[in-house]
Each structure stands twice: as C-alpha cells, then as structure tokens.
Motif scaffolding. Structure first.
Motif, short mmCIF file in Angstrom:
data_model
loop_
_atom_site.label_atom_id
_atom_site.label_comp_id
_atom_site.label_asym_id
_atom_site.label_seq_id
_atom_site.Cartn_x
_atom_site.Cartn_y
_atom_site.Cartn_z
N ARG A 99 0.65 -1.28 -0.48
CA ARG A 99 0.13 -0.58 0.30
C ARG A 99 0.67 1.21 0.27
O ARG A 99 1.63 1.06 0.56
N ALA A 100 0.30 1.47 -0.47
CA ALA A 100 1.40 3.07 -0.80
C ALA A 100 1.39 4.35 0.46
O ALA A 100 2.08 5.22 0.32
N ASP A 101 0.08 4.21 0.72
CA ASP A 101 -0.29 5.18 1.84
C ASP A 101 0.24 5.02 3.10
O ASP A 101 -0.33 5.12 3.81
N GLU A 102 1.75 3.65 3.09
CA GLU A 102 1.44 3.59 4.99
C GLU A 102 2.86 2.61 4.17
O GLU A 102 3.53 2.24 3.79
N SER A 103 4.35 2.89 5.70
CA SER A 103 5.27 2.73 5.71
C SER A 103 5.09 1.65 6.54
O SER A 103 3.57 0.26 6.64
N VAL A 104 6.22 1.03 5.76
CA VAL A 104 6.32 -0.88 6.45
C VAL A 104 6.34 -0.83 8.32
O VAL A 104 5.82 -2.31 7.96
N ARG A 105 7.04 0.37 9.21
CA ARG A 105 6.07 -0.25 10.15
C ARG A 105 5.33 0.22 10.16
O ARG A 105 4.16 -0.50 11.36
N ASP A 106 4.26 1.07 9.88
CA ASP A 106 2.67 1.14 9.82
C ASP A 106 2.33 0.26 9.18
O ASP A 106 0.65 -0.34 10.47
N ALA A 107 2.50 -0.72 7.96
CA ALA A 107 1.71 -2.08 8.33
C ALA A 107 1.90 -2.74 9.19
O ALA A 107 0.67 -4.02 9.50
N ILE A 108 3.05 -2.63 9.86
CA ILE A 108 3.52 -4.76 10.37
C ILE A 108 2.46 -3.79 11.97
O ILE A 108 1.63 -4.81 12.36
N ALA A 109 2.70 -2.67 12.47
CA ALA A 109 1.45 -2.35 13.58
C ALA A 109 0.19 -2.54 13.39
O ALA A 109 -0.44 -3.52 13.54
N ARG A 127 -1.07 -4.74 11.37
CA ARG A 127 -0.90 -5.89 10.56
C ARG A 127 -0.77 -6.81 11.63
O ARG A 127 -2.06 -7.74 12.04
N THR A 128 -0.22 -6.59 12.81
CA THR A 128 -0.11 -7.27 13.77
C THR A 128 -0.20 -6.34 15.01
O THR A 128 -0.25 -7.75 16.62
N GLY A 129 -0.42 -5.25 15.67
CA GLY A 129 -0.33 -4.68 16.59
C GLY A 129 0.19 -4.90 17.66
O GLY A 129 0.87 -4.16 18.14
N VAL A 130 2.00 -4.97 17.37
CA VAL A 130 3.50 -4.31 17.81
C VAL A 130 3.34 -3.54 16.74
O VAL A 130 3.53 -3.44 15.48
N THR A 131 3.77 -2.56 17.96
CA THR A 131 4.91 -1.23 17.47
C THR A 131 6.12 -0.89 17.44
O THR A 131 6.22 -1.93 18.97
#
Length: 95
Positions: free
Chosen positions: A79-89, A91-95
């Motif tokens: 998704r062009a609208d989010e960073s990898v860090r945001d995507a992981i957060a 989808r996993t709830g882990v930040t």
C-alpha cells in the motif's frame, strides 16, 4: 511458554510442481530466523505449512508443546499510503 517448531522430511507439492522437498528445520525456543529468497522459491509455502494452513504431502510438522500456535501473517499487496512500520503495526498490533 517456551515453544519449538520442527519440520522433518516435509514435502509440499502443488500439482506436478514440488514446492518444498524433504525439508528438515528446527526452530528452538527463543530462536528467531529470517526466510529470504527470490520470488517463487517456497518462502510463503514454508510459513503457511508451519502455521498449519497447508498440510504437507509427506513428512511431519511439529510444535512443542503440541498446543502451541504458530502465527502467520499472510502477504498482501503493498500500500503506497503507509510505511512498512505502519503496515506491521496495523496487521500485528506490535509497534
């Protein structure tokens, strides 16, 4: 809880294509591994098999203890609208 994962002689085929062939793998408690390789070599199949979403055609996948759950985060289009860090957060709830 201390969990281990093991593959013993695991083979997964899709039609005439062998995706995983006689894979032996042990992930000991507390150990972390990375799965890296080019597209189409079986990384997603290996992870789906570890999580129980795909049954091996041959061999055994085991967790210790047997009640342990292996989490599997499926691939999704970038998704062009989010960073990898945001995507992981997201989808996993882990930040």
């Amino acid at each position: 809880m201390s969990v281990s994962l093991s593959f013993r002689d695991v083979t997964v085929a899709r039609g005439a294509s062998i995706i995983l062939s006689n894979v032996d793998l042990v992930v000991a408690p507390g150990q972390r591994i990375g799965i890296v390789g080019p597209n189409g070599v079986g990384k997603s199949t290996l992870l789906a098999t570890a999580a129980g979403a795909i049954r091996p055609d041959d061999g055994v996948v085991r967790t210790t203890p047997p009640s342990a759950t292996i989490g599997w985060l499926r691939q999704e289009p970038a998704r062009a609208d989010e960073s990898v860090r945001d995507a992981i957060a997201r989808r996993t709830g882990v930040t």
